[in-house]
Design a protein around this motif. Structure first.
Motif, PDB file in Angstrom:
ATOM      1  N   GLY A  98       1.100  -0.825   0.315  1.00 40.52           N
ATOM      2  CA  GLY A  98      -0.484   0.053  -0.511  1.00 40.52           C
ATOM      3  C   GLY A  98       0.849   1.159  -0.081  1.00 40.52           C
ATOM      4  N   VAL A  99       0.297   2.284  -0.181  1.00 40.24           N
ATOM      5  CA  VAL A  99       0.860   3.912   0.403  1.00 40.24           C
ATOM      6  C   VAL A  99       1.727   4.157   1.048  1.00 40.24           C
ATOM      7  CG1 VAL A  99       0.296   6.333  -0.426  1.00 40.24           C
ATOM      8  CG2 VAL A  99      -1.287   4.511  -1.583  1.00 40.24           C
ATOM      9  N   PRO A 100       1.408   3.448   2.557  1.00 37.43           N
ATOM     10  CA  PRO A 100       2.409   4.021   3.028  1.00 37.43           C
ATOM     11  C   PRO A 100       3.757   2.918   3.329  1.00 37.43           C
ATOM     12  CG  PRO A 100       0.094   3.544   4.670  1.00 37.43           C
ATOM     13  CD  PRO A 100       0.125   3.388   3.148  1.00 37.43           C
ATOM     14  N   TYR A 101       3.372   2.058   2.788  1.00 36.94           N
ATOM     15  CA  TYR A 101       5.144   1.140   2.892  1.00 36.94           C
ATOM     16  C   TYR A 101       4.963   1.572   1.708  1.00 36.94           C
ATOM     17  CZ  TYR A 101       8.080  -2.661   0.782  1.00 36.94           C
ATOM     18  OH  TYR A 101       8.770  -3.262   0.447  1.00 36.94           O
ATOM     19  N   ILE A 102       4.692   2.739   0.461  1.00 32.93           N
ATOM     20  CA  ILE A 102       6.015   3.436  -0.362  1.00 32.93           C
ATOM     21  C   ILE A 102       6.500   4.664  -0.159  1.00 32.93           C
ATOM     22  CG2 ILE A 102       6.063   4.316  -2.319  1.00 32.93           C
ATOM     23  CD1 ILE A 102       3.004   2.319  -3.720  1.00 32.93           C
ATOM     24  N   ILE A 103       5.733   4.943   1.074  1.00 36.20           N
ATOM     25  CA  ILE A 103       6.479   6.642   1.236  1.00 36.20           C
ATOM     26  C   ILE A 103       7.379   6.150   2.449  1.00 36.20           C
ATOM     27  CG2 ILE A 103       6.131   8.287   3.064  1.00 36.20           C
ATOM     28  CD1 ILE A 103       3.077   8.395   1.791  1.00 36.20           C
ATOM     29  N   GLU A 104       7.287   4.591   2.974  1.00 36.64           N
ATOM     30  CA  GLU A 104       8.542   4.356   3.685  1.00 36.64           C
ATOM     31  C   GLU A 104      10.140   3.995   2.985  1.00 36.64           C
ATOM     32  OE1 GLU A 104       9.422   0.255   7.112  1.00 36.64           O
ATOM     33  OE2 GLU A 104       7.815   0.702   6.361  1.00 36.64           O
ATOM     34  N   ARG A 105       9.249   3.766   2.264  1.00 36.63           N
ATOM     35  CA  ARG A 105      10.674   2.061   0.909  1.00 36.63           C
ATOM     36  C   ARG A 105      10.996   3.920   0.995  1.00 36.63           C
ATOM     37  NH1 ARG A 105      12.436  -2.148   2.555  1.00 36.63           N
ATOM     38  NH2 ARG A 105      13.786  -1.941   0.555  1.00 36.63           N
ATOM     39  N   LEU A 106      10.421   4.666   0.237  1.00 29.31           N
ATOM     40  CA  LEU A 106      10.939   5.802  -0.639  1.00 29.31           C
ATOM     41  C   LEU A 106      11.909   6.845   0.512  1.00 29.31           C
ATOM     42  CD1 LEU A 106      11.032   8.090  -2.791  1.00 29.31           C
ATOM     43  CD2 LEU A 106       9.044   9.000  -2.028  1.00 29.31           C
ATOM     44  N   ASN A 107      11.356   6.958   1.500  1.00 32.23           N
ATOM     45  CA  ASN A 107      12.514   7.767   2.370  1.00 32.23           C
ATOM     46  C   ASN A 107      13.452   7.613   3.404  1.00 32.23           C
ATOM     47  OD1 ASN A 107      10.989  10.345   1.286  1.00 32.23           O
ATOM     48  ND2 ASN A 107       8.931   9.817   3.070  1.00 32.23           N
ATOM     49  N   HIS A 108      13.106   6.132   3.404  1.00 29.78           N
ATOM     50  CA  HIS A 108      14.424   5.265   4.516  1.00 29.78           C
ATOM     51  C   HIS A 108      14.971   4.182   3.882  1.00 29.78           C
ATOM     52  CE1 HIS A 108      12.898   7.321   7.395  1.00 29.78           C
ATOM     53  NE2 HIS A 108      11.597   7.746   7.267  1.00 29.78           N
ATOM     54  N   HIS A 109      14.430   3.633   2.348  1.00 26.15           N
ATOM     55  CA  HIS A 109      15.215   2.671   1.729  1.00 26.15           C
ATOM     56  C   HIS A 109      15.241   2.858   0.398  1.00 26.15           C
ATOM     57  CE1 HIS A 109      14.252   0.214   5.592  1.00 26.15           C
ATOM     58  NE2 HIS A 109      13.282   1.197   5.732  1.00 26.15           N
ATOM     59  N   GLN A 110      15.707   4.396   0.307  1.00 26.79           N
ATOM     60  CA  GLN A 110      16.517   4.582  -1.309  1.00 26.79           C
ATOM     61  C   GLN A 110      15.045   4.192  -2.546  1.00 26.79           C
ATOM     62  OE1 GLN A 110      18.746   3.131   0.417  1.00 26.79           O
ATOM     63  NE2 GLN A 110      18.992   4.844   1.670  1.00 26.79           N
ATOM     64  N   GLY A 111      13.490   4.000  -1.862  1.00 24.04           N
ATOM     65  CA  GLY A 111      13.001   4.139  -2.888  1.00 24.04           C
ATOM     66  C   GLY A 111      13.656   2.585  -3.507  1.00 24.04           C
ATOM     67  N   LEU A 112      13.505   1.231  -3.356  1.00 24.47           N
ATOM     68  CA  LEU A 112      14.010   0.538  -3.585  1.00 24.47           C
ATOM     69  C   LEU A 112      12.421  -0.758  -2.850  1.00 24.47           C
ATOM     70  CD1 LEU A 112      17.850  -0.615  -2.873  1.00 24.47           C
ATOM     71  CD2 LEU A 112      16.322   0.987  -5.615  1.00 24.47           C
ATOM     72  N   LEU A 113      11.833  -1.259  -3.859  1.00 29.69           N
ATOM     73  CA  LEU A 113      10.262  -1.551  -3.580  1.00 29.69           C
ATOM     74  C   LEU A 113      10.870  -3.081  -4.021  1.00 29.69           C
ATOM     75  CD1 LEU A 113      10.041   1.534  -4.434  1.00 29.69           C
ATOM     76  CD2 LEU A 113       7.684  -0.110  -3.441  1.00 29.69           C
ATOM     77  N   SER A 114      10.037  -3.968  -2.995  1.00 26.08           N
ATOM     78  CA  SER A 114      10.352  -5.624  -3.552  1.00 26.08           C
ATOM     79  C   SER A 114       9.137  -5.991  -4.937  1.00 26.08           C
ATOM     80  CB  SER A 114      10.238  -6.596  -2.710  1.00 26.08           C
ATOM     81  OG  SER A 114      10.582  -8.268  -2.443  1.00 26.08           O
ATOM     82  N   LEU A 115       9.814  -6.552  -5.391  1.00 25.51           N
ATOM     83  CA  LEU A 115       8.345  -7.610  -5.986  1.00 25.51           C
ATOM     84  C   LEU A 115       7.492  -8.229  -5.471  1.00 25.51           C
ATOM     85  CD1 LEU A 115      11.178  -8.811  -9.983  1.00 25.51           C
ATOM     86  CD2 LEU A 115       9.138  -6.773  -8.682  1.00 25.51           C
ATOM     87  N   SER A 116       8.351  -9.316  -4.361  1.00 27.33           N
ATOM     88  CA  SER A 116       7.057 -10.564  -3.742  1.00 27.33           C
ATOM     89  C   SER A 116       6.357  -9.505  -3.177  1.00 27.33           C
ATOM     90  CB  SER A 116       8.401 -11.005  -3.306  1.00 27.33           C
ATOM     91  OG  SER A 116       8.931 -10.352  -1.996  1.00 27.33           O
ATOM     92  N   ASN A 117       6.748  -7.929  -2.914  1.00 23.94           N
ATOM     93  CA  ASN A 117       5.254  -7.157  -2.152  1.00 23.94           C
ATOM     94  C   ASN A 117       4.644  -7.003  -3.299  1.00 23.94           C
ATOM     95  OD1 ASN A 117       7.776  -7.050  -0.428  1.00 23.94           O
ATOM     96  ND2 ASN A 117       6.233  -6.231   1.796  1.00 23.94           N
TER      97      ASN A 117
END
Length: 583
Positions: A98-117
């Protein structure tokens, strides 16, 4: 001399501008590709949601009220059971969506998102929407688009600002394809995901949004959510603005209720997923029996009201039930979007206000007008995205009659929510509840917008045993540092230190003298006592460089640029000088 310095400055300025243009071109190409992929994924998403509707509801994917009662209840229980089984068996690390997860990854994990999620988000959203749960599709759409953009950026090894730009391209493309609202998709990325307007690379984001919308239109046809061709011509009378003010107050009440129910339920997300989803199934089953119009996204209910259908039940009851049911479903952890349901809640609220007050307008189009005003106000109040809400309803209805009263309702609703109730965007509040910051400092943002290249220093790479003749040649070199590989580890030393050691040969044989292939050589380890130098791959941004210096407490590092065999040295001094100059 002065002309030479002017020429050097002009060359640096030209090269810097050329690099920016080249980056913009590269990001535009990848943004176009991201738009294509986002559009195709959303077409597949829609197709899977529509499958049950084709067989059970005559093609109306939101027409659950047309089903027999037992079928409606069965849809709900099967979907909740499937989701509970999925969430109880999969590892927790891939269940964040969801959107909160995107914002968290963007700000604290260099915007790297997992395909599994993203895969979990895709499957769970299809199950929930097909089963009639009161959720929307825009949250899953944003997650899927963001993951596509992040994945492309990782594969292309783009710098940090490239990752953020493609992530925004994916979000804008997915929202645009899902609602066929290209400009609203762009604004959604800025207002909801980034929580600010970032216009440096807006062109690739616009390009992605337009391409995704064209693919959606070609594959799915026009998505006409609402028939509002009979809007009245707005006359700005005191009665109109009084009614708009009442609508804003009603929306504030609903937005506050929507938020507070979720906030109370977030603390129960540590409970068993089977227990939480059982509660959702029970509540949704009651709605399926007594108020089936509250199931699904709810677009058909609002469309029916706009088309002149007679209300055979309490409209206020439907509004409250839809608000509570959506908040309960999402608050207890069902992965789904909130923007679609809030659109419907706001639209129904607008209809209720139009029926309850004398709007001061003539004709029958005032109901449609106030439905649009409620939709815009509810979305803006819940997510603090005023421009996204305004543009979305304009693009979805192809009408501009709503602009001025919508701005009034949006501003009043947002002001009351922020100043009187102290409520931020519900996504921000969710992150705050989890102890995660939804923003980064301006200093961090500035670091992310720069590559490492401006602070690189070229180095002279020598063997550990270097001929004396070659050492003498260092006197004419313009490079400051010498590096060499000694027993599998890199060492560095300043060029002048090596030359100072060479001067000692004037006083007789030195301990560092060695013969290699009949040539007198200098053993650099013996001659200058060099310092070991770590070697790292090219960082995505200056933020990674600064973090590395802070974590290791070192002042120098050797950097290997991607796609080249060159090595460069980065020092903390050069980083500090660059930051002071750039600020």
């Amino acid at each position: 001399m002065r002309c030479s310095l002017i020429g050097i400055k002009f060359k640096e300025k030209y090269l810097g501008k050329a690099q920016l243009n080249n980056d913009l071109l590269v990001l535009s190409v990848f943004g176009s590709l991201c738009g294509v992929l986002s559009g195709l994924v959303m077409v597949l998403f829609y197709t899977l949601i529509y499958l049950p509707a084709e067989y059970f509801m005559a093609g109306d994917y939101d027409g659950f009220e047309s089903l027999p009662v037992l079928d409606r209840v069965a849809f709900v229980w099967v979907s909740c059971a499937m989701l509970a089984l999925m969430f109880s068996t999969l590892p927790n690390r891939i269940l964040k969506v969801g959107v909160p997860y995107i914002i968290e990854r963007l700000n604290h994990h260099q915007g790297l998102l997992s395909l599994s999620n993203a895969l979990v988000q895709f499957v769970s959203a299809v199950i929930g929407l097909a089963g009639g749960l009161s959720i929307g599709k825009e949250g899953p759409a944003a997650h899927l688009g963001a993951t596509l953009g992040s994945y492309l950026a990782q594969k292309a090894k783009l710098p940090q600002y490239g990752v953020e730009t493609l992530l925004a391209c994916g979000v804008a493309g997915a929202i645009s394809a899902g609602f066929q609202t290209p400009l609203a998709g762009v604004l959604f990325a800025f207002e909801v995901i980034f929580l600010e307007y970032r216009l440096r690379y807006v062109l690739p984001i616009l390009l992605s949004s337009v391409i995704a919308m064209l693919i959606s239109d070609y594959a799915l046809g026009p998505l006409n959510f609402f028939g509002v061709s009979d809007l009245v011509v707005v006359n700005f009378t005191p009665d109109l603005f009084f009614t708009c003010f009442c609508l804003a107050l009603f929306v504030v009440f609903l937005a506050s209720l929507f938020f507070r129910i979720q906030k109370r339920l977030w603390r129960y997300n540590v409970q068993s997923v089977w227990l939480r989803f059982l509660v959702v199934a029970l509540a949704t089953s009651l709605a399926a029996i007594y108020l089936p119009e509250a199931l699904g996204s709810g677009y058909d209910s609002l469309e029916g009201l706009l088309s002149g259908d007679v209300v055979v039940y309490s409209l206020l009851l439907l509004i409250v039930a839809k608000t509570v049911l959506t908040a309960l479903t999402i608050g207890l952890g069902i992965p789904g979007g909130m923007i679609g349901p809030t659109f419907i809640i706001g639209g129904l609220a607008g209809v209720q206000i139009a029926l309850s007050f004398d709007t001061g307008l003539s004709g029958g189009g005032e109901i449609a007008l106030f439905a649009l005003l409620g939709m815009a106000a509810m979305m803006a109040a819940c997510f603090q995205a005023p421009l996204t809400a305004l543009v979305a309803i304009i693009e979805m209805t192809h009408s501009s009659e709503v602009i001025v009263p919508a701005l009034f309702v949006i501003v009043v609703a947002c002001l009351f929510i922020r100043t009187l109730l102290g409520q931020d965007s519900i996504f921000v509040e969710r992150l705050r509840f989890a102890g995660v910051s939804s923003t980064i400092s301006p200093f961090q943002r500035q670091l992310r917008h720069h590559k490492v290249k401006p602070i690189l220093d070229e180095v002279l790479i020598l063997p550990m045993l270097v001929p004396i003749k070659q050492v003498k040649g260092l006197a004419s070199s313009m490079l400051e540092y010498v590096v060499f590989d000694g027993a599998g580890e890199w060492y560095f030393v300043k060029r002048m230190v090596v030359l100072e050691a060479l001067k000692q040969a004037e006083f007789g044989p030195q301990a560092w003298m060695r013969f290699s292939q009949d040539a007198l050589c200098m053993d650099l380890v013996e001659a200058v006592s060099p310092a070991a130098l770590p070697l790292i791959d090219e960082p995505a941004s200056l933020e990674e460089v600064l973090n590395w210096f802070q974590q290791t407490n070192r002042a120098e590092v050797l950097v290997a640029l991607s796609n080249t065999s060159s090595l460069y040295i980065v020092t903390r001094r050069r980083l500090d000088e660059f930051l002071l100059r750039d600020s």
